[in-house]
Design an enzyme around this catalytic site. Structure first.
Site, short mmCIF file in Angstrom:
data_model
loop_
_atom_site.label_atom_id
_atom_site.label_comp_id
_atom_site.label_asym_id
_atom_site.label_seq_id
_atom_site.Cartn_x
_atom_site.Cartn_y
_atom_site.Cartn_z
N PRO A 12 0.83 -1.21 0.00
CA PRO A 12 0.00 0.00 0.00
C PRO A 12 0.86 1.25 0.00
CG PRO A 12 -0.12 -1.12 2.13
CD PRO A 12 0.64 -2.01 1.22
N GLU A 13 0.53 2.20 -0.85
CA GLU A 13 1.24 3.48 -0.85
C GLU A 13 0.35 4.50 -0.13
OE1 GLU A 13 3.28 4.60 -4.38
OE2 GLU A 13 3.63 2.54 -5.00
N ARG B 130 1.82 -11.48 5.12
CA ARG B 130 3.28 -11.49 5.17
C ARG B 130 3.83 -11.27 6.58
NH1 ARG B 130 5.32 -10.22 -0.06
NH2 ARG B 130 7.38 -10.44 0.86
N HIS C 291 -4.46 -15.70 9.03
CA HIS C 291 -3.72 -14.48 8.73
C HIS C 291 -4.17 -13.30 9.58
CE1 HIS C 291 -1.80 -16.58 5.50
NE2 HIS C 291 -2.95 -16.82 4.89
#
Ligand code: ZN
Length: 279
Positions: free
Chosen positions: A2-3, A111, A92
Protein backbone atom coordinates in the site's frame (compact mmCIF):
# COMPACT_ATOMS: atom_id res chain seq x y z
CA UNK A 1 2.54 -2.63 -1.00
CA UNK A 2 0.00 0.00 0.00
CA UNK A 3 1.24 3.48 -0.85
CA UNK A 4 0.07 6.71 0.70
CA UNK A 5 -3.22 7.07 -1.21
CA UNK A 6 -4.13 3.53 -0.15
CA UNK A 7 -3.21 4.22 3.48
CA UNK A 8 -5.26 7.43 3.41
CA UNK A 9 -8.18 5.38 2.05
CA UNK A 10 -7.72 2.91 4.92
CA UNK A 11 -7.65 5.82 7.38
CA UNK A 12 -10.96 7.16 6.09
CA UNK A 13 -12.50 3.69 6.35
CA UNK A 14 -11.20 3.32 9.90
CA UNK A 15 -12.84 6.62 10.85
CA UNK A 16 -16.15 4.93 9.97
CA UNK A 17 -15.61 1.54 11.58
CA UNK A 18 -13.32 2.25 14.55
CA UNK A 19 -13.51 5.88 15.66
CA UNK A 20 -15.74 6.41 18.69
CA UNK A 21 -15.55 2.70 19.64
CA UNK A 22 -14.56 1.58 23.13
CA UNK A 23 -12.25 -1.41 23.52
CA UNK A 24 -13.52 -4.32 25.58
CA UNK A 25 -10.81 -6.83 24.85
CA UNK A 26 -7.82 -7.51 22.61
CA UNK A 27 -6.67 -10.86 21.23
CA UNK A 28 -3.18 -11.17 19.84
CA UNK A 29 -2.44 -14.26 17.72
CA UNK A 30 0.95 -13.25 16.37
CA UNK A 31 3.01 -11.54 19.05
CA UNK A 32 5.58 -9.85 16.84
CA UNK A 33 2.89 -7.59 15.38
CA UNK A 34 2.87 -5.70 18.70
CA UNK A 35 6.16 -4.02 19.47
CA UNK A 36 5.24 -3.35 23.09
CA UNK A 37 4.95 -5.89 25.88
CA UNK A 38 1.65 -7.52 24.88
CA UNK A 39 0.13 -7.62 28.35
CA UNK A 40 0.94 -3.94 28.94
CA UNK A 41 -0.45 -3.11 25.50
CA UNK A 42 -3.74 -4.83 26.34
CA UNK A 43 -4.01 -3.31 29.81
CA UNK A 44 -3.30 0.19 28.50
CA UNK A 45 -6.03 0.01 25.84
CA UNK A 46 -8.88 -2.00 27.41
CA UNK A 47 -11.59 0.43 28.47
CA UNK A 48 -10.25 3.19 26.21
CA UNK A 49 -12.02 4.73 23.24
CA UNK A 50 -10.48 5.40 19.82
CA UNK A 51 -11.05 9.13 19.35
CA UNK A 52 -9.86 9.35 15.76
CA UNK A 53 -7.30 8.01 13.31
CA UNK A 54 -4.67 10.32 11.82
CA UNK A 55 -2.05 9.57 9.20
CA UNK A 56 1.49 10.69 8.53
CA UNK A 57 3.12 9.28 5.39
CA UNK A 58 2.22 5.59 5.40
CA UNK A 59 1.78 5.43 9.18
CA UNK A 60 -1.69 5.25 10.74
CA UNK A 61 -2.03 6.96 14.14
CA UNK A 62 -4.86 5.68 16.34
CA UNK A 63 -5.63 8.32 19.00
CA UNK A 64 -6.96 7.00 22.30
CA UNK A 65 -8.75 8.80 25.12
CA UNK A 66 -5.97 8.22 27.65
CA UNK A 67 -3.43 10.26 25.72
CA UNK A 68 -1.97 7.23 23.97
CA UNK A 69 -1.34 6.79 20.26
CA UNK A 70 -1.04 3.46 18.49
CA UNK A 71 1.27 3.76 15.49
CA UNK A 72 0.35 1.17 12.85
CA UNK A 73 2.32 0.46 9.70
CA UNK A 74 0.81 -2.00 7.20
CA UNK A 75 4.09 -2.70 5.39
CA UNK A 76 3.55 -5.18 2.52
CA UNK A 77 0.13 -6.71 3.03
CA UNK A 78 -1.41 -5.50 6.29
CA UNK A 79 -5.08 -4.59 6.30
CA UNK A 80 -7.97 -3.95 8.67
CA UNK A 81 -11.51 -5.23 8.51
CA UNK A 82 -14.56 -5.11 10.70
CA UNK A 83 -16.95 -7.84 11.69
CA UNK A 84 -19.37 -8.73 14.47
CA UNK A 85 -17.79 -9.81 17.75
CA UNK A 86 -16.39 -13.35 17.73
CA UNK A 87 -16.87 -13.74 14.00
CA UNK A 88 -14.69 -16.31 12.24
CA UNK A 89 -11.04 -15.37 11.73
CA UNK A 90 -8.46 -17.06 9.54
CA UNK A 91 -4.79 -17.82 10.20
CA UNK A 92 -3.72 -14.48 8.73
CA UNK A 93 -5.63 -12.42 11.31
CA UNK A 94 -3.11 -11.52 14.01
CA UNK A 95 -4.81 -8.95 16.23
CA UNK A 96 -8.49 -8.48 17.12
CA UNK A 97 -9.84 -5.44 18.97
CA UNK A 98 -13.26 -6.25 20.47
CA UNK A 99 -15.47 -3.20 20.89
CA UNK A 100 -18.26 -2.71 23.42
CA UNK A 101 -20.78 -2.08 20.61
CA UNK A 102 -20.64 -5.71 19.49
CA UNK A 103 -18.24 -5.22 16.59
CA UNK A 104 -14.56 -5.95 16.29
CA UNK A 105 -11.66 -4.56 14.32
CA UNK A 106 -9.37 -7.25 12.92
CA UNK A 107 -5.84 -6.83 11.65
CA UNK A 108 -4.90 -9.25 8.87
CA UNK A 109 -1.45 -9.61 7.35
CA UNK A 110 -0.38 -12.55 5.16
CA UNK A 111 3.28 -11.49 5.17
CA UNK A 112 3.35 -10.63 8.91
CA UNK A 113 5.58 -7.57 8.38
CA UNK A 114 3.12 -4.98 9.71
CA UNK A 115 3.72 -3.54 13.17
CA UNK A 116 1.82 -1.70 15.91
CA UNK A 117 3.40 0.32 18.66
CA UNK A 118 1.76 2.16 21.51
CA UNK A 119 3.36 5.42 22.63
CA UNK A 120 2.34 8.52 24.55
CA UNK A 121 0.60 10.96 22.24
CA UNK A 122 3.19 13.51 21.17
CA UNK A 123 5.98 10.94 21.13
CA UNK A 124 4.83 9.20 17.93
CA UNK A 125 7.13 11.30 15.78
CA UNK A 126 10.07 9.47 17.38
CA UNK A 127 8.88 6.09 16.05
CA UNK A 128 10.60 4.42 13.09
CA UNK A 129 10.67 6.48 9.92
CA UNK A 130 8.42 9.21 11.36
CA UNK A 131 11.39 10.92 12.97
CA UNK A 132 13.03 11.91 9.70
CA UNK A 133 10.02 11.87 7.37
CA UNK A 134 9.80 14.59 4.74
CA UNK A 135 6.75 16.79 4.09
CA UNK A 136 3.39 15.43 2.95
CA UNK A 137 3.01 15.85 -0.83
CA UNK A 138 0.47 18.67 -0.59
CA UNK A 139 0.58 22.29 -1.70
CA UNK A 140 0.51 23.31 1.95
CA UNK A 141 3.50 21.25 3.13
CA UNK A 142 5.63 20.51 0.07
CA UNK A 143 7.36 23.67 -1.18
CA UNK A 144 9.27 23.83 -4.45
CA UNK A 145 12.16 25.79 -2.85
CA UNK A 146 12.65 23.00 -0.34
CA UNK A 147 12.53 20.41 -3.14
CA UNK A 148 15.10 22.32 -5.17
CA UNK A 149 17.41 22.63 -2.17
CA UNK A 150 17.45 18.91 -1.34
CA UNK A 151 17.72 17.82 -5.00
CA UNK A 152 20.77 20.00 -5.56
CA UNK A 153 22.51 18.30 -2.64
CA UNK A 154 22.09 14.74 -3.91
CA UNK A 155 23.87 12.73 -6.59
CA UNK A 156 21.40 9.86 -6.19
CA UNK A 157 19.36 8.78 -9.21
CA UNK A 158 16.02 10.56 -9.14
CA UNK A 159 13.91 7.41 -8.71
CA UNK A 160 15.49 6.19 -5.44
CA UNK A 161 15.69 9.82 -4.34
CA UNK A 162 11.90 10.06 -4.57
CA UNK A 163 11.37 6.69 -2.89
CA UNK A 164 13.25 7.96 0.16
CA UNK A 165 10.52 9.09 2.57
CA UNK A 166 12.92 11.52 4.24
CA UNK A 167 12.73 13.68 1.10
CA UNK A 168 9.00 13.66 0.55
CA UNK A 169 6.48 11.39 2.25
CA UNK A 170 4.28 8.89 0.53
CA UNK A 171 5.81 8.14 -2.87
CA UNK A 172 6.21 4.42 -3.50
CA UNK A 173 7.21 2.50 -6.60
CA UNK A 174 3.95 2.98 -8.51
CA UNK A 175 3.58 6.73 -8.14
CA UNK A 176 7.31 7.33 -8.69
CA UNK A 177 7.15 5.71 -12.11
CA UNK A 178 4.00 7.65 -12.95
CA UNK A 179 5.23 11.12 -11.94
CA UNK A 180 8.57 10.62 -13.70
CA UNK A 181 6.79 9.62 -16.92
CA UNK A 182 4.41 12.58 -16.62
CA UNK A 183 7.39 14.89 -16.08
CA UNK A 184 9.42 13.32 -18.92
CA UNK A 185 12.31 12.67 -16.54
CA UNK A 186 14.57 9.62 -16.85
CA UNK A 187 14.46 7.55 -13.63
CA UNK A 188 18.28 7.29 -13.66
CA UNK A 189 18.99 11.00 -14.02
CA UNK A 190 20.98 12.20 -10.99
CA UNK A 191 18.91 14.39 -8.64
CA UNK A 192 21.39 17.29 -8.74
CA UNK A 193 21.26 17.55 -12.55
CA UNK A 194 17.53 18.35 -12.75
CA UNK A 195 16.86 21.80 -14.19
CA UNK A 196 14.68 24.32 -12.35
CA UNK A 197 12.01 23.72 -14.96
CA UNK A 198 12.11 19.94 -14.48
CA UNK A 199 11.94 20.42 -10.70
CA UNK A 200 8.89 22.64 -10.94
CA UNK A 201 7.09 20.19 -13.26
CA UNK A 202 7.99 17.18 -11.11
CA UNK A 203 6.92 18.97 -7.92
CA UNK A 204 3.52 19.88 -9.36
CA UNK A 205 2.98 16.39 -10.78
CA UNK A 206 3.75 14.75 -7.42
CA UNK A 207 1.10 16.84 -5.66
CA UNK A 208 -1.44 16.30 -8.44
CA UNK A 209 -0.82 12.55 -8.76
CA UNK A 210 -1.16 11.77 -5.05
CA UNK A 211 -4.33 13.86 -4.79
CA UNK A 212 -5.82 12.14 -7.82
CA UNK A 213 -4.88 8.65 -6.61
CA UNK A 214 -6.43 9.40 -3.21
CA UNK A 215 -9.61 10.53 -4.92
CA UNK A 216 -9.74 7.17 -6.73
CA UNK A 217 -9.13 5.38 -3.40
CA UNK A 218 -5.71 4.19 -4.45
CA UNK A 219 -4.47 1.43 -6.66
CA UNK A 220 -5.42 -2.22 -6.30
CA UNK A 221 -2.43 -4.41 -7.03
CA UNK A 222 -1.82 -8.01 -6.01
CA UNK A 223 -3.79 -8.79 -2.89
CA UNK A 224 -4.15 -5.28 -1.58
CA UNK A 225 -7.69 -4.20 -0.98
CA UNK A 226 -8.67 -1.38 1.26
CA UNK A 227 -10.31 -3.94 3.51
CA UNK A 228 -13.75 -2.40 3.53
CA UNK A 229 -14.95 -4.39 0.57
CA UNK A 230 -13.86 -1.77 -1.91
CA UNK A 231 -10.97 -2.02 -4.29
CA UNK A 232 -9.23 1.15 -5.35
CA UNK A 233 -9.86 2.19 -8.94
CA UNK A 234 -6.68 4.04 -9.73
CA UNK A 235 -4.98 1.11 -11.51
CA UNK A 236 -7.09 2.06 -14.51
CA UNK A 237 -5.40 5.47 -14.55
CA UNK A 238 -1.81 4.22 -14.57
CA UNK A 239 0.22 5.20 -17.63
CA UNK A 240 3.45 3.25 -17.11
CA UNK A 241 3.48 1.15 -13.93
CA UNK A 242 3.00 -2.54 -14.76
CA UNK A 243 2.92 -1.79 -18.51
CA UNK A 244 6.46 -2.73 -19.57
CA UNK A 245 6.45 -3.87 -23.23
CA UNK A 246 3.28 -1.93 -24.03
CA UNK A 247 3.18 1.24 -26.09
CA UNK A 248 3.72 4.65 -24.50
CA UNK A 249 0.41 6.53 -24.42
CA UNK A 250 2.17 9.73 -25.44
CA UNK A 251 4.56 8.75 -28.22
CA UNK A 252 3.89 5.11 -29.11
CA UNK A 253 7.42 3.91 -28.30
CA UNK A 254 7.65 0.63 -26.40
CA UNK A 255 7.81 1.10 -22.60
CA UNK A 256 10.83 -0.57 -21.05
CA UNK A 257 11.15 -2.21 -17.63
CA UNK A 258 14.54 -1.98 -15.94
CA UNK A 259 15.91 -2.15 -12.39
CA UNK A 260 16.86 1.09 -10.69
CA UNK A 261 18.26 0.68 -7.18
CA UNK A 262 16.81 -2.87 -7.12
CA UNK A 263 13.29 -1.66 -7.88
CA UNK A 264 11.40 -2.61 -11.02
CA UNK A 265 11.03 0.60 -13.00
CA UNK A 266 9.00 1.21 -16.15
CA UNK A 267 9.64 4.21 -18.37
CA UNK A 268 9.57 5.41 -21.98
CA UNK A 269 13.09 5.58 -23.46
CA UNK A 270 11.91 8.20 -25.96
CA UNK A 271 9.82 10.62 -23.84
CA UNK A 272 12.12 10.16 -20.85
CA UNK A 273 15.42 10.29 -22.70
CA UNK A 274 18.26 11.86 -20.80
CA UNK A 275 21.51 13.01 -22.43
CA UNK A 276 23.58 11.35 -19.71
CA UNK A 277 22.18 7.89 -20.37
CA UNK A 278 24.11 7.46 -23.67
CA UNK A 279 27.05 5.84 -21.86
ZN1 ZN B 1 6.84 8.00 -24.87
Amino acid sequence: MPEMPEVETVRRGLMNIAAGRKIQGIDVYYGKTIENDIEKFRQALIGQTIERIDRRGKYLLFRFTNNLTMVSHLRMEGSYYRQLNDGPIDKHTHVVFHFTDGTELCYRDTRKFGRMRLVKTGEEMQVGGLKTMGPEPTTKDFKVDYFKRILKKSRSKIKPFLLNQDHVAGLGNIYCDEVLWQSRINPEQPANTLTDEQIQILHDNIIKEIAKATKYKGTTVHTFMNAFGEAGAFQNQLEVYGRGGEKCERCGHKLVKIKVAQRGTTFCPRCQAWAGDQK
